[in-house]
Design a protein around this motif. Structure first.
Motif, PDB file in Angstrom:
ATOM      1  N   TYR A  64     177.030  93.786  -2.253  1.00 16.63           N
ATOM      2  CA  TYR A  64     178.645  94.419  -2.137  1.00 16.63           C
ATOM      3  C   TYR A  64     179.259  95.545  -2.524  1.00 16.63           C
ATOM      4  O   TYR A  64     178.838  95.010  -4.092  1.00 16.63           O
ATOM      5  CB  TYR A  64     179.292  93.890  -1.065  1.00 16.63           C
ATOM      6  N   SER A  65     179.160  96.559  -2.415  1.00  9.99           N
ATOM      7  CA  SER A  65     179.989  97.452  -3.077  1.00  9.99           C
ATOM      8  C   SER A  65     181.137  98.432  -2.365  1.00  9.99           C
ATOM      9  O   SER A  65     180.840  98.262  -0.517  1.00  9.99           O
ATOM     10  CB  SER A  65     179.350  98.524  -3.731  1.00  9.99           C
ATOM     11  N   LEU A  66     182.423  98.604  -2.533  1.00 12.93           N
ATOM     12  CA  LEU A  66     183.734  99.150  -2.260  1.00 12.93           C
ATOM     13  C   LEU A  66     183.498 100.466  -2.281  1.00 12.93           C
ATOM     14  O   LEU A  66     183.706 100.986  -3.393  1.00 12.93           O
ATOM     15  CB  LEU A  66     184.567  98.214  -2.133  1.00 12.93           C
ATOM     16  N   ASN A  67     183.555 101.156  -1.255  1.00 16.61           N
ATOM     17  CA  ASN A  67     183.339 102.652  -2.016  1.00 16.61           C
ATOM     18  C   ASN A  67     184.834 103.110  -1.373  1.00 16.61           C
ATOM     19  O   ASN A  67     184.983 103.425  -0.698  1.00 16.61           O
ATOM     20  CB  ASN A  67     182.479 103.898  -1.320  1.00 16.61           C
ATOM     21  N   PHE A  68     185.665 103.293  -2.325  1.00 15.64           N
ATOM     22  CA  PHE A  68     186.740 103.390  -2.310  1.00 15.64           C
ATOM     23  C   PHE A  68     187.191 104.990  -2.407  1.00 15.64           C
ATOM     24  O   PHE A  68     186.868 105.541  -3.892  1.00 15.64           O
ATOM     25  CB  PHE A  68     187.579 102.677  -3.917  1.00 15.64           C
ATOM     26  N   GLN A  69     188.098 105.330  -1.492  1.00 14.76           N
ATOM     27  CA  GLN A  69     188.557 107.096  -1.602  1.00 14.76           C
ATOM     28  C   GLN A  69     189.412 107.084  -1.972  1.00 14.76           C
ATOM     29  O   GLN A  69     190.025 106.987  -0.417  1.00 14.76           O
ATOM     30  CB  GLN A  69     187.161 107.906  -0.959  1.00 14.76           C
ATOM     31  N   LYS A  70     190.575 107.143  -2.611  1.00 19.38           N
ATOM     32  CA  LYS A  70     191.743 107.114  -2.403  1.00 19.38           C
ATOM     33  C   LYS A  70     192.425 108.012  -1.209  1.00 19.38           C
ATOM     34  O   LYS A  70     193.432 108.347  -1.045  1.00 19.38           O
ATOM     35  CB  LYS A  70     192.154 106.516  -3.760  1.00 19.38           C
ATOM     36  N   ALA A  71     192.147 109.090  -2.322  1.00 16.29           N
ATOM     37  CA  ALA A  71     192.556 110.828  -0.906  1.00 16.29           C
ATOM     38  C   ALA A  71     192.408 110.063   0.139  1.00 16.29           C
ATOM     39  O   ALA A  71     192.979 111.275   0.599  1.00 16.29           O
ATOM     40  CB  ALA A  71     192.295 112.100  -1.770  1.00 16.29           C
ATOM     41  N   ARG A  72     191.756 110.148   0.570  1.00 18.62           N
ATOM     42  CA  ARG A  72     190.941 110.178   1.767  1.00 18.62           C
ATOM     43  C   ARG A  72     190.881 108.483   2.616  1.00 18.62           C
ATOM     44  O   ARG A  72     191.119 108.516   3.317  1.00 18.62           O
ATOM     45  CB  ARG A  72     189.088 110.442   2.122  1.00 18.62           C
ATOM     46  N   ASN A  76     185.036 101.874   2.357  1.00 21.14           N
ATOM     47  CA  ASN A  76     184.128 101.974   3.343  1.00 21.14           C
ATOM     48  C   ASN A  76     183.137 100.198   2.250  1.00 21.14           C
ATOM     49  O   ASN A  76     183.248 100.749   0.874  1.00 21.14           O
ATOM     50  CB  ASN A  76     183.109 102.843   3.441  1.00 21.14           C
ATOM     51  N   LEU A  77     182.612  99.517   3.241  1.00 21.16           N
ATOM     52  CA  LEU A  77     181.681  98.949   2.500  1.00 21.16           C
ATOM     53  C   LEU A  77     180.203  98.850   3.014  1.00 21.16           C
ATOM     54  O   LEU A  77     180.314  99.270   3.337  1.00 21.16           O
ATOM     55  CB  LEU A  77     181.942  97.873   3.402  1.00 21.16           C
ATOM     56  N   VAL A  78     180.059  99.238   1.301  1.00 20.19           N
ATOM     57  CA  VAL A  78     178.380  99.226   1.224  1.00 20.19           C
ATOM     58  C   VAL A  78     177.239  98.212   1.006  1.00 20.19           C
ATOM     59  O   VAL A  78     178.030  97.462   0.484  1.00 20.19           O
ATOM     60  CB  VAL A  78     178.128 100.175   0.616  1.00 20.19           C
ATOM     61  N   ILE A  79     176.348  97.621   2.402  1.00 18.94           N
ATOM     62  CA  ILE A  79     175.770  96.189   2.107  1.00 18.94           C
ATOM     63  C   ILE A  79     174.144  96.668   1.493  1.00 18.94           C
ATOM     64  O   ILE A  79     173.355  98.283   1.647  1.00 18.94           O
ATOM     65  CB  ILE A  79     175.254  96.016   3.410  1.00 18.94           C
ATOM     66  N   SER A  80     173.562  96.723   0.104  1.00 14.70           N
ATOM     67  CA  SER A  80     172.344  96.691  -0.057  1.00 14.70           C
ATOM     68  C   SER A  80     171.831  96.183   0.181  1.00 14.70           C
ATOM     69  O   SER A  80     171.291  95.311   0.866  1.00 14.70           O
ATOM     70  CB  SER A  80     171.960  97.304  -1.873  1.00 14.70           C
ATOM     71  N   ALA A  81     170.123  96.728   0.591  1.00 15.47           N
ATOM     72  CA  ALA A  81     169.198  95.795   0.851  1.00 15.47           C
ATOM     73  C   ALA A  81     169.090  94.915   1.706  1.00 15.47           C
ATOM     74  O   ALA A  81     169.703  93.652   1.493  1.00 15.47           O
ATOM     75  CB  ALA A  81     168.612  94.639  -0.653  1.00 15.47           C
TER      76      ALA A  81
END
Lengths: 116, 113
Positions: A64-72, A76-81
């Motif tokens: 799991y990774s969290l794609n954090f775009q503060k200005a926007r 978003n949560l990214v689940i790999s594989a």
């Protein structure tokens, strides 16, 4: 106004592929936390990942990774594989800081289906 | 996994009867919360506690009361259950008030007939 918006009621992903679950938020607080929880069909709420508003790097926890775009204002949560066991409901949540009374607000959720 | 249990896990009751749900934690966390989960609404906060005998209301507190006489136990009472209180109830805990992660119990399914 919705403070946490998850625009995808349902998502399909092929096993072993990556998937992104969208979450946008709205707050006037400078200090806040963003969370993702997983709710499988058994019903429990499982904490996955946390991102603080002052954290400069995106949070990661295993697949799991969290794609954090503060200005926007997106987290978003990214689940790999993807795995079959990832099929579940996923909730994005925001905990506002002092100005927001340290309340946690949950989105409506995204149901993820992983196909074999 | 955080040590949080809820009892009962399932309950069916009739309109007008009192119902008490129990949350028990073994983590010695200061904050405890009660949420309800309904389709289309996500999770909504009912009440929370920031210490023994210290509680406050959440966004959907009408018809509910809470008590906390020990650090480890947080009780939610429906004084006179109504059908609109049919829901899944989750207890959660956090170490402190700040931007702390909340950990959830397994939930209680309540059906009010």
């Amino acid at each position: 106004a919705q403070k946490i918006t998850q625009t995808q009621p349902g998502m399909f992903v092929q096993e072993k592929e990556a998937v992104t679950l969208d979450c946008t938020y709205d707050t006037s607080d400078q200090s806040y936390g963003l969370f993702w929880y997983k709710q499988p069909s058994s019903g429990e709420m499982i904490f996955l990942i946390y991102q603080g508003s002052y954290d400069e790097q995106n949070a990661t926890e295993g697949r799991y990774s969290l794609n954090f775009q503060k200005a926007r204002k997106s987290a978003n949560l990214v689940i790999s594989a993807s795995q079959l066991g990832d099929s579940a409901m996923y909730f994005c949540a925001m905990r506002e800081g002092r100005n927001g009374g340290f309340k946690t607000i949950f989105g409506a959720g995204t149901r993820l289906f992983v196909k074999a | 996994d955080a040590g949080i249990t809820q009892s009962p896990r399932h309950k069916v009751t009739e309109t007008g009867t009192p119902v008490t749900l129990r949350c028990h934690q073994t983590e010695n966390h200061r904050y405890m919360y009660w949420y309800r989960q309904d389709p289309g609404h996500g999770l909504r906060l009912i009440h929370y506690s920031y210490g023994v005998k210290d509680t406050d209301k959440g966004e959907v507190s009408d018809g509910y009361s809470v008590s906390r006489s020990k650090t480890e136990d947080f009780l939610l009472t429906l004084e006179s259950a109504t059908s609109s209180q049919t829901s899944v109830y989750f207890c959660a805990i956090s170490r402190d008030r700040g931007l702390e992660t909340q950990y959830f119990g397994p939930g209680t399914r309540l059906l009010v007939l």
